[in-house]
Design an enzyme around this catalytic site. Sequence first.
Site, PDB file in Angstrom:
ATOM      1  N   ASP A   8      50.079  15.497  17.053  1.00 21.10           N
ATOM      2  CA  ASP A   8      51.036  16.584  17.271  1.00 21.10           C
ATOM      3  C   ASP A   8      52.244  16.285  16.378  1.00 21.10           C
ATOM      4  OD1 ASP A   8      52.975  18.346  18.107  1.00 21.10           O
ATOM      5  OD2 ASP A   8      53.049  17.647  20.185  1.00 21.10           O
ATOM      6  N   LYS A  72      60.443  19.928  10.111  1.00 15.92           N
ATOM      7  CA  LYS A  72      59.381  20.920  10.304  1.00 15.92           C
ATOM      8  C   LYS A  72      59.906  22.338  10.048  1.00 15.92           C
ATOM      9  CE  LYS A  72      55.864  22.025  13.832  1.00 15.92           C
ATOM     10  NZ  LYS A  72      55.427  21.635  15.189  1.00 15.92           N
ATOM     11  N   GLU A 171      49.059  24.823  18.549  1.00 17.87           N
ATOM     12  CA  GLU A 171      49.593  23.990  19.627  1.00 17.87           C
ATOM     13  C   GLU A 171      49.281  24.530  21.028  1.00 17.87           C
ATOM     14  OE1 GLU A 171      53.613  23.571  18.255  1.00 17.87           O
ATOM     15  OE2 GLU A 171      52.985  22.257  16.625  1.00 17.87           O
ATOM     16  N   ASP A 193      54.951  27.918  25.147  1.00 21.54           N
ATOM     17  CA  ASP A 193      55.191  26.632  24.479  1.00 21.54           C
ATOM     18  C   ASP A 193      56.516  26.679  23.720  1.00 21.54           C
ATOM     19  OD1 ASP A 193      55.195  24.369  22.933  1.00 21.54           O
ATOM     20  OD2 ASP A 193      53.241  24.719  21.994  1.00 21.54           O
TER      21      ASP A 193
END
Lengths: 613, 192
Positions: A8, A72, A171, A193
Site C-alpha cells: 500500500d 503521492k 485501494e 476510503d
Amino acid sequence: MGRIVGIDLGTTNSLVAYLDPQTGQPKCIPGPYGGTLCPSVVSLDPGGSIVVGEPARRRLLTQPERTIYSVKRLMGRGPADIQDELKLFPFRVDPSSKNVIRVKLGDKVFTPLEISAFILRELKNWAEAHFGETVDRAVVTVPAYFNDAQRQATKDAGKIAGLEVLRLVNEPTAAALAYGLHEKQRGKVAVYDLGGGTFDISILKLISTSDGDIYQVLSTNGDTHLGGDDIDNLLQAFAHELILQHDEIDFSPHGELAQELRRALIDVKHQLSELETATLRFASPNGKVFVHEFTRGALDALIRPVVDRTMGPVKQALADAQLKPTDLDEVVLVGGATRTPLIRRTVREFFGRQPHVELNPDEVVALGAAMQASILDQGVKTMLLLDVTPLSLGIETYGGAVAKIIPRNSTIPASAQELYTTGVDNQTGIDIHVLQGERELAKDCRSLARFTLKVPPAPAGLPRIEVKFLIDANGILQVGAKDLRTGDQHSIEVQPSYGINDSEIERMLEESIEYAEQDFAERQVIEARTESESILAATAKALANPQSAALSAEERAKIEASVAALRESVSGNDYKLIRKRIDELNHATEHLAELLMNSAVSTALEGRKLAEV
Amino acid sequence: MQNQRTDYFAIFGLPRKLWIEMGALEQKFLQLSWKLHPDNFVNASEHERELSLRRSSELNDAYRTLSDPVGRVEYLLGIEGARKEGEHRQQAPPELLEEVFELNESLDELRDAKTSGGGLVALKSRLESAEKSFQQKLGEVDAQLQAAACEWDDALQSDSATRKKIMAKLNDLLNRRSYIRNLVANVQKELL
C-alpha cells in the site's frame, strides 16, 4: 523467482504485507522500528544517502529543505497541474523543468516517481529482511480514482525500485477483499476510503459462484486530492492565524516551526478522536508558549467542509450503480482519516447503518493487496476481482468536443474500436487526442496522449484505419492500430502527456541503486532465466492437457524442439539468446494456448465446472 | 491485437435475439470471467497473456453492451449492417418539429433572461412542463422500441425483406430516442 508481496503506497504512510502460508491470513511486515507503518517521507542526507520512513519523518523538523512528504499528490501530474498544491505543501519544485515535475531535496532534484521508488525500495528491504529472501514482485495499490498517468507513474516507480508490479489494485477493492475474508459477507458493499491525500468510494457486489467468490465493482468515484492532509492544512491555517494574533512572531508557512506546529496539531486531532477536548501547546523561539484548548465540536466545525466534499462522489457512485443508500448490505470504512468521529457519524447517518471498522483502517488495504498477490502468484484462484475504470475514456472530435468511447465504471479490461479515414487527398497522418474525464470539452478533461496515425498516401476517404483503445486490468491504456485495407497491424507508441517517456524511465532505472549494485547484464540473465522457468513449466502443463491432442505432429515436434533449445540456452550466460529462445517457444505454443482457452470457454458456456485448465 | 470482431451474442452462446434473460447472462458472464481474466495468466507466456487480455476485454465489452437494452439494439443493427457507427444526431422527427421549435425558443429566452435577469420564473416553469412532455415521449419511444424488439425476435426465421423492414423501424426508433434524449438533457442542463 523471489517472493511476492502486497504494498500500500500511501500518501502519509506505506505498508508491505504478505499472505502467511501457515495461517492463510494476510499479515503486515514490521520495519526496523517495530511498527508496520512506514511514513511516506524521504530525506536526502547531507552525506548524499537517502533516508526513508520514520527517520526521514523526524528530519521534517530538523531538515525540512532536504525532506519531502505527501509526494503521492504529485504522481502522474505536470507542473501546470499542481499550482494549488504548492500553496499548501512545502514542495520545493525545480522551476527550470517545464514538462516534468522535479522536486529539490537539498541541492539535488528528483521526480516524484523516483521519490516513490525510494519508498517502495524501503518496503522491499523490510520484506527481504523479514523473509531472508529476495522480493522481486508486488501488487501495489492505487486510489480507485487515479487516472491513467497516475497509474502508469506508480507502475514505473515499482520498476525503478526493482519490483515487477504484477497488478495495480484499487485501494477500496483491496480493502473489500480483506474484509470479505474476515467477515464472509455477501451482498452489496460500500467502501468509503479517506486516506492521507485521496478519497475513494467504491460500490461492490459480492457474489458466491460454484467456481469461487467474485468481487464485482459496480461503480467507483472519488477525489485524488482530498484527504487527511486537507484536514491538517485547515487546522494549520487556523492555528497559524491564532498564533499570529496572540504573539508577534511570524514564521514561514513551510519552515521548521511550521512543521513542528503541524506535528503538534496532528497529535491534537488524534486525541480528539478519543476525547472531547485536547490542548495544543506550542513553544515559540522567543520563549513564549502558546496554549489553546480545542474541543471536538470546534474540530468538527473546522473539518466539515472536507467531509462534505466526500459526499458528492458518494452520491454519484450510488447513482451510477443505480442504488439507494439503504440498498447497501454493508459499509466499510478504510483509511486513517476515517477514525475521525465526524466522518463515522456522517457515513452512518447517510447509509443508515453502522459501518465496519473491525480491521485496522491503516492496514486493511495492504492486507487486501497481499491476498491479491498470493492469488496471482499461485495461478489457482479462490476468488476473482472484477474492477472498473473510474473515468470515461474519450477522443477529441471536431470543435474540441469529446466523444466518449469507454464509459466510466466499465469492467476492465475494456476496449473500444474507432475507424479513421482521411479528409484530403494524400494526407499522411491523422492526429488523435485521447482524454480521460467526464466533461464535454477536451480542454476540461485530462489529456492522456496525443499521437499521429501514419497513413500511406491515398485519395481522401480511402484509407481505413481501425484504432483499438484498450484499458488493461491495471486501468492503464494501450493503443493499437490496424490498416483494414492491408491488414497491417502496428502498436502505437503513446507518449504520455504527463511528460515522462520510456527513455527517461530507462535512465532512472540505470541510475537507481539496485542497478548500480548489480551488474546490468548479470541481472538480465537472472531475469531471463526466471522467465524461462515459468514458461517451461507452463508449457509442460499445457502439453499434459487432453486438449493438446488436437495439435499436429509437426506442431508438437516444433514445441519440443523449442523447449530443448530454451533449456540449453538457460545453462549459458547469454541473456539475449535466452530471450530469443523464449520468444521462439512462445511462438511455437500459440496454437496450443488458443486450444486451451477455447476449451475453457466452451466448458464455461456449457455451465460445467472443470478443474483449472 | 485482434483478428476479427467477435459477435457479442456468440460470446455468450446466444442467438441474435433482443430479449435476453439477464440472470442467465450474468451467470455466463461470471463463469467466462473466471476462465478468461488476466489474473489467471500472470505467469503465462506473452501470447497467452495477450490472448486473455483480448478475450476478457471482448467479454466485458459484450456484457456491457448487451446488458443495456438500447445498446443491445444499436449493436444488433450495427452487425446486421442496418446502422452506421456513430449514427446519432438526426433531424428532428417531423411530427415533433413544432414542439421542438417552441422548446428551442424557450431555451433561447431562458439564456437571455439569465444574462439580463428578467422573467426567469415563468420561463422555468414553461421549460419544466416541456421537459415533462418530452420525458413522456421518451417513455413512449421506449415502449415502441420494446414492441419492435419482440417483432424482431419473432421474425428471426423470416425472409430477409421482413427482417430488413423491422430493422429499419428499430433504427428510426433509435434515432428518435436519441434525439429526444438530447433535448431532455439540454433542457435539464439549462434548468440547473
